[in-house]
Design a protein around this motif. Structure first.
Motif, PDB file in Angstrom:
ATOM      1  N   CYS A 196      10.316 -33.563 -28.052  1.00 31.01           N
ATOM      2  CA  CYS A 196       9.463 -32.521 -28.642  1.00 31.01           C
ATOM      3  C   CYS A 196       8.429 -32.019 -27.660  1.00 31.01           C
ATOM      4  O   CYS A 196       7.964 -30.889 -27.751  1.00 31.01           O
ATOM      5  CB  CYS A 196       8.786 -33.030 -29.915  1.00 31.01           C
ATOM      6  N   GLY A 197       8.024 -32.849 -26.727  1.00 27.47           N
ATOM      7  CA  GLY A 197       7.138 -32.403 -25.660  1.00 27.47           C
ATOM      8  C   GLY A 197       5.658 -32.603 -25.895  1.00 27.47           C
ATOM      9  O   GLY A 197       4.851 -32.384 -24.984  1.00 27.47           O
ATOM     10  N   TYR A 198       5.280 -33.031 -27.075  1.00 28.81           N
ATOM     11  CA  TYR A 198       3.843 -33.109 -27.360  1.00 28.81           C
ATOM     12  C   TYR A 198       3.157 -34.185 -26.511  1.00 28.81           C
ATOM     13  O   TYR A 198       2.064 -33.973 -26.006  1.00 28.81           O
ATOM     14  CB  TYR A 198       3.607 -33.403 -28.850  1.00 28.81           C
ATOM     15  N   CYS A 199       3.820 -35.292 -26.320  1.00 27.16           N
ATOM     16  CA  CYS A 199       3.211 -36.371 -25.535  1.00 27.16           C
ATOM     17  C   CYS A 199       3.389 -36.165 -24.041  1.00 27.16           C
ATOM     18  O   CYS A 199       2.799 -36.882 -23.234  1.00 27.16           O
ATOM     19  CB  CYS A 199       3.816 -37.726 -25.936  1.00 27.16           C
ATOM     20  N   THR A 200       4.243 -35.204 -23.665  1.00 29.94           N
ATOM     21  CA  THR A 200       4.688 -35.094 -22.275  1.00 29.94           C
ATOM     22  C   THR A 200       3.556 -34.895 -21.258  1.00 29.94           C
ATOM     23  O   THR A 200       3.547 -35.557 -20.214  1.00 29.94           O
ATOM     24  CB  THR A 200       5.733 -33.967 -22.146  1.00 29.94           C
ATOM     25  N   PRO A 201       2.589 -34.001 -21.513  1.00 34.54           N
ATOM     26  CA  PRO A 201       1.520 -33.856 -20.504  1.00 34.54           C
ATOM     27  C   PRO A 201       0.795 -35.168 -20.226  1.00 34.54           C
ATOM     28  O   PRO A 201       0.507 -35.496 -19.062  1.00 34.54           O
ATOM     29  CB  PRO A 201       0.586 -32.819 -21.143  1.00 34.54           C
ATOM     30  N   GLY A 202       0.520 -35.915 -21.271  1.00 38.15           N
ATOM     31  CA  GLY A 202      -0.166 -37.195 -21.081  1.00 38.15           C
ATOM     32  C   GLY A 202       0.673 -38.173 -20.290  1.00 38.15           C
ATOM     33  O   GLY A 202       0.181 -38.870 -19.393  1.00 38.15           O
ATOM     34  N   PHE A 203       1.955 -38.228 -20.629  1.00 36.11           N
ATOM     35  CA  PHE A 203       2.849 -39.112 -19.886  1.00 36.11           C
ATOM     36  C   PHE A 203       2.921 -38.701 -18.413  1.00 36.11           C
ATOM     37  O   PHE A 203       2.880 -39.551 -17.514  1.00 36.11           O
ATOM     38  CB  PHE A 203       4.259 -39.077 -20.493  1.00 36.11           C
ATOM     39  N   ILE A 204       3.056 -37.405 -18.177  1.00 35.92           N
ATOM     40  CA  ILE A 204       3.190 -36.953 -16.783  1.00 35.92           C
ATOM     41  C   ILE A 204       1.938 -37.298 -15.982  1.00 35.92           C
ATOM     42  O   ILE A 204       2.018 -37.766 -14.837  1.00 35.92           O
ATOM     43  CB  ILE A 204       3.493 -35.442 -16.725  1.00 35.92           C
ATOM     44  N   MET A 205       0.755 -37.091 -16.571  1.00 35.71           N
ATOM     45  CA  MET A 205      -0.471 -37.413 -15.841  1.00 35.71           C
ATOM     46  C   MET A 205      -0.526 -38.904 -15.514  1.00 35.71           C
ATOM     47  O   MET A 205      -0.903 -39.294 -14.396  1.00 35.71           O
ATOM     48  CB  MET A 205      -1.705 -37.018 -16.661  1.00 35.71           C
ATOM     49  N   ASN A 206      -0.139 -39.711 -16.473  1.00 35.74           N
ATOM     50  CA  ASN A 206      -0.159 -41.162 -16.246  1.00 35.74           C
ATOM     51  C   ASN A 206       0.858 -41.549 -15.165  1.00 35.74           C
ATOM     52  O   ASN A 206       0.551 -42.314 -14.251  1.00 35.74           O
ATOM     53  CB  ASN A 206       0.143 -41.876 -17.570  1.00 35.74           C
ATOM     54  N   CYS A 207       2.048 -41.010 -15.282  1.00 38.01           N
ATOM     55  CA  CYS A 207       3.109 -41.345 -14.321  1.00 38.01           C
ATOM     56  C   CYS A 207       2.794 -40.817 -12.919  1.00 38.01           C
ATOM     57  O   CYS A 207       3.080 -41.469 -11.910  1.00 38.01           O
ATOM     58  CB  CYS A 207       4.453 -40.794 -14.798  1.00 38.01           C
ATOM     59  N   TYR A 208       2.207 -39.620 -12.886  1.00 32.59           N
ATOM     60  CA  TYR A 208       1.806 -39.021 -11.604  1.00 32.59           C
ATOM     61  C   TYR A 208       0.821 -39.941 -10.880  1.00 32.59           C
ATOM     62  O   TYR A 208       0.945 -40.204  -9.683  1.00 32.59           O
ATOM     63  CB  TYR A 208       1.186 -37.654 -11.869  1.00 32.59           C
ATOM     64  N   ALA A 209      -0.160 -40.452 -11.641  1.00 33.05           N
ATOM     65  CA  ALA A 209      -1.144 -41.364 -11.046  1.00 33.05           C
ATOM     66  C   ALA A 209      -0.489 -42.679 -10.644  1.00 33.05           C
ATOM     67  O   ALA A 209      -0.791 -43.249  -9.581  1.00 33.05           O
ATOM     68  CB  ALA A 209      -2.280 -41.622 -12.035  1.00 33.05           C
ATOM     69  N   LEU A 210       0.414 -43.149 -11.468  1.00 31.40           N
ATOM     70  CA  LEU A 210       1.066 -44.438 -11.203  1.00 31.40           C
ATOM     71  C   LEU A 210       1.760 -44.449  -9.846  1.00 31.40           C
ATOM     72  O   LEU A 210       1.575 -45.376  -9.045  1.00 31.40           O
ATOM     73  CB  LEU A 210       2.073 -44.744 -12.322  1.00 31.40           C
ATOM     74  N   VAL A 211       2.561 -43.427  -9.566  1.00 30.60           N
ATOM     75  CA  VAL A 211       3.338 -43.458  -8.319  1.00 30.60           C
ATOM     76  C   VAL A 211       2.464 -43.232  -7.089  1.00 30.60           C
ATOM     77  O   VAL A 211       2.865 -43.558  -5.968  1.00 30.60           O
ATOM     78  CB  VAL A 211       4.510 -42.442  -8.342  1.00 30.60           C
ATOM     79  N   ARG A 212       1.289 -42.660  -7.300  1.00 30.41           N
ATOM     80  CA  ARG A 212       0.354 -42.494  -6.170  1.00 30.41           C
ATOM     81  C   ARG A 212      -0.443 -43.779  -5.935  1.00 30.41           C
ATOM     82  O   ARG A 212      -0.678 -44.168  -4.793  1.00 30.41           O
ATOM     83  CB  ARG A 212      -0.593 -41.320  -6.439  1.00 30.41           C
ATOM     84  N   ILE A 213      -0.863 -44.422  -7.014  1.00 26.33           N
ATOM     85  CA  ILE A 213      -1.703 -45.620  -6.877  1.00 26.33           C
ATOM     86  C   ILE A 213      -0.857 -46.852  -6.570  1.00 26.33           C
ATOM     87  O   ILE A 213      -1.262 -47.718  -5.807  1.00 26.33           O
ATOM     88  CB  ILE A 213      -2.544 -45.811  -8.163  1.00 26.33           C
TER      89      ILE A 213
END
Lengths: 277, 162
Positions: free
Chosen positions: B100-117
């Motif tokens: 549905c995509g509603y949670c997607t922005p939050g997931f992407i921000m978390n995942c984006y930070a994860l692979v950098r940190i």
């Protein structure tokens, strides 16, 4: 959305924070100290607390310390639980505090906030109870260094205008054998049925608990039972559980009966992991 | 620093400085959406549980519903609107990591930070981080695959991706 308004202060020194608190208190603004703020925001949103001012202590240098000094580990109150885990200077603490909320929330939750909070599950305090840590409390009467056992009784007992600045732990506790066991009903990220933190120091087991009663605790009576090696392990555990200092929690996470079952098994596992038979 | 109940705040968001008039009691989530029009951060539980409102604060994922906007002073905020064609966004598309995509922005921000940190994150670290967000469509496996594919691309020797 928080429905009521309040003022925000961000002092840069302990003395400024204390003075601001006193001024606001005299003005009837019922200020509260604010660190990570996660609990304050959630309670405020539900109108379960009200204040006319918050005093953010995150800019106070002493509250931001995380270092070894003179054979002690000094942890400032606004260090986040994630920061503690990433630095991993106190593995027992990293492990115990890692059970609070979820990873992203722990990027905001501070160690001082977790210890000082109203939520009944406060895993971050357990290692400090085990290590007989000292806490630094600032207030109108100045700064005092006291044993955590003198100020932590179910909750952090501070007087009006006081706040937790640091927790100081003797370095000899850092490398001790330890176990942290956190049991939840279904998922990893939910409130625990029981969290047990334990260490073994000079042959004696020390244990501290969260999620068992409506407050975190360490019990001398329970430790006497657990260290009585004249009787079998099962007896030691059952006797210890008979000395839990308050009724077992009976809530949506689990009934008191189920908690007792989980506590019995988890405590047995904890002792076995620490080499007890 | 003292702030009365309402004041003008300069907020650093997505590489820009934006001035907003806020109440001290306003959460960062509220200001991002209602004053700045950055509606990518989603209101879900508004209780710090679901992660739909996750943004980055100085590179770390933070649930913007449990952060006061005034706390953003002096910090760099990145919302989903601040990410442009990142490997993580592409991975979410390629791995079908949303429904549905509603949670997607939050997931992407978390995942984006994860692979950098944590560029060397193992399964335990990935699951610990992903436990901060809730997807009611239950697309967790695909999200995890997206993370692993980005980690693998960052380190070609990494063969975690399936």
């Amino acid at each position: 959305m928080i429905a009521f308004d309040f003022e925000y202060y961000k002092p840069t020194s302990i003395i400024e924070a204390v003075n601001v608190f006193q001024q606001l208190h005299l003005q009837g603004k019922e200020p509260i100290y604010y660190a990570g703020g996660t609990e304050i925001i959630t309670w405020a949103r539900r109108n379960d607390i009200s204040m006319k001012a918050v005093i953010d202590i995150k800019a106070i240098p002493e509250c931001n310390v995380l270092q070894f000094q003179n054979n002690t580990l000094v942890i400032g109150a606004v260090i986040t639980l994630t920061h503690l885990a990433e630095a991993n200077v106190f593995p027992l603490l990293s492990r115990a505090a890692g059970g609070a909320a979820d990873h992203t929330a722990r990027n905001k939750i501070t160690v001082g906030g977790n210890i000082s909070g109203r939520i009944i599950y406060r895993e971050a305090v357990l290692p400090f109870l085990l290590a007989n840590s000292q806490v630094v409390i600032a207030g109108p009467k100045g700064i005092k260094y006291v044993s955590i056992h003198h100020v932590f009784n179910k909750t952090l007992q501070v007087e009006k205008g006081e706040f937790l600045v640091q927790i100081i732990t003797d370095q000899s506790y850092i490398g001790l054998p330890y176990v942290v066991m956190r049991k939840t009903k279904i998922q990893k990220v939910e409130y625990p049925l029981t969290t047990i933190a334990a260490i073994k120091r000079m042959g004696r087991i020390r244990t501290a608990f969260s999620g068992v009663c409506s407050f975190p605790f360490r019990s001398p009576e329970m430790e006497e039972d657990l260290n009585d090696r004249s009787v079998p392990l099962e007896v030691r555990v059952n006797r210890a559980i008979s000395h839990v200092p308050a009724p077992l929690l009976n809530n949506v996470e689990g009934s008191a009966e189920y908690r007792k079952f989980v506590l019995t098994n988890t405590l047995t596992d904890t002792l076995e992991k620490l080499g007890e038979e | 620093m003292e702030r009365s109940q309402r004041f003008v705040l300069d907020i650093h968001v997505n590489g820009e400085v934006r001035s907003v008039t806020i109440r001290v009691a306003d959460t960062l989530l509220h200001i991002l959406r209602e004053q700045l029009g950055l509606t990518g951060a989603k209101p879900g539980c508004e209780n710090g549980d679901c992660g739909a409102c996750t943004v980055l604060v100085d590179g770390w994922p933070i649930k913007s519903c449990i952060m006061l906007a005034v706390e953003a002073t002096g910090h760099e905020i990145i919302t989903i609107e601040g990410l442009k064609d990142t490997p993580m966004q592409k991975a979410f598309l390629e791995k079908w990591a949303f429904q549905c995509g509603y949670c997607t922005p939050g997931f992407i921000m978390n995942c984006y930070a994860l692979v950098r940190i944590h560029p060397d994150a193992d399964d335990q670290v990935i699951q610990e981080w992903l436990g901060s967000n809730i997807c009611r469509c239950t697309g967790y496996e695909e999200i995890q695959e997206a993370v692993k594919s980005v980690l693998a691309a960052q380190h070609p020797s990494n063969t975690r991706t399936s």
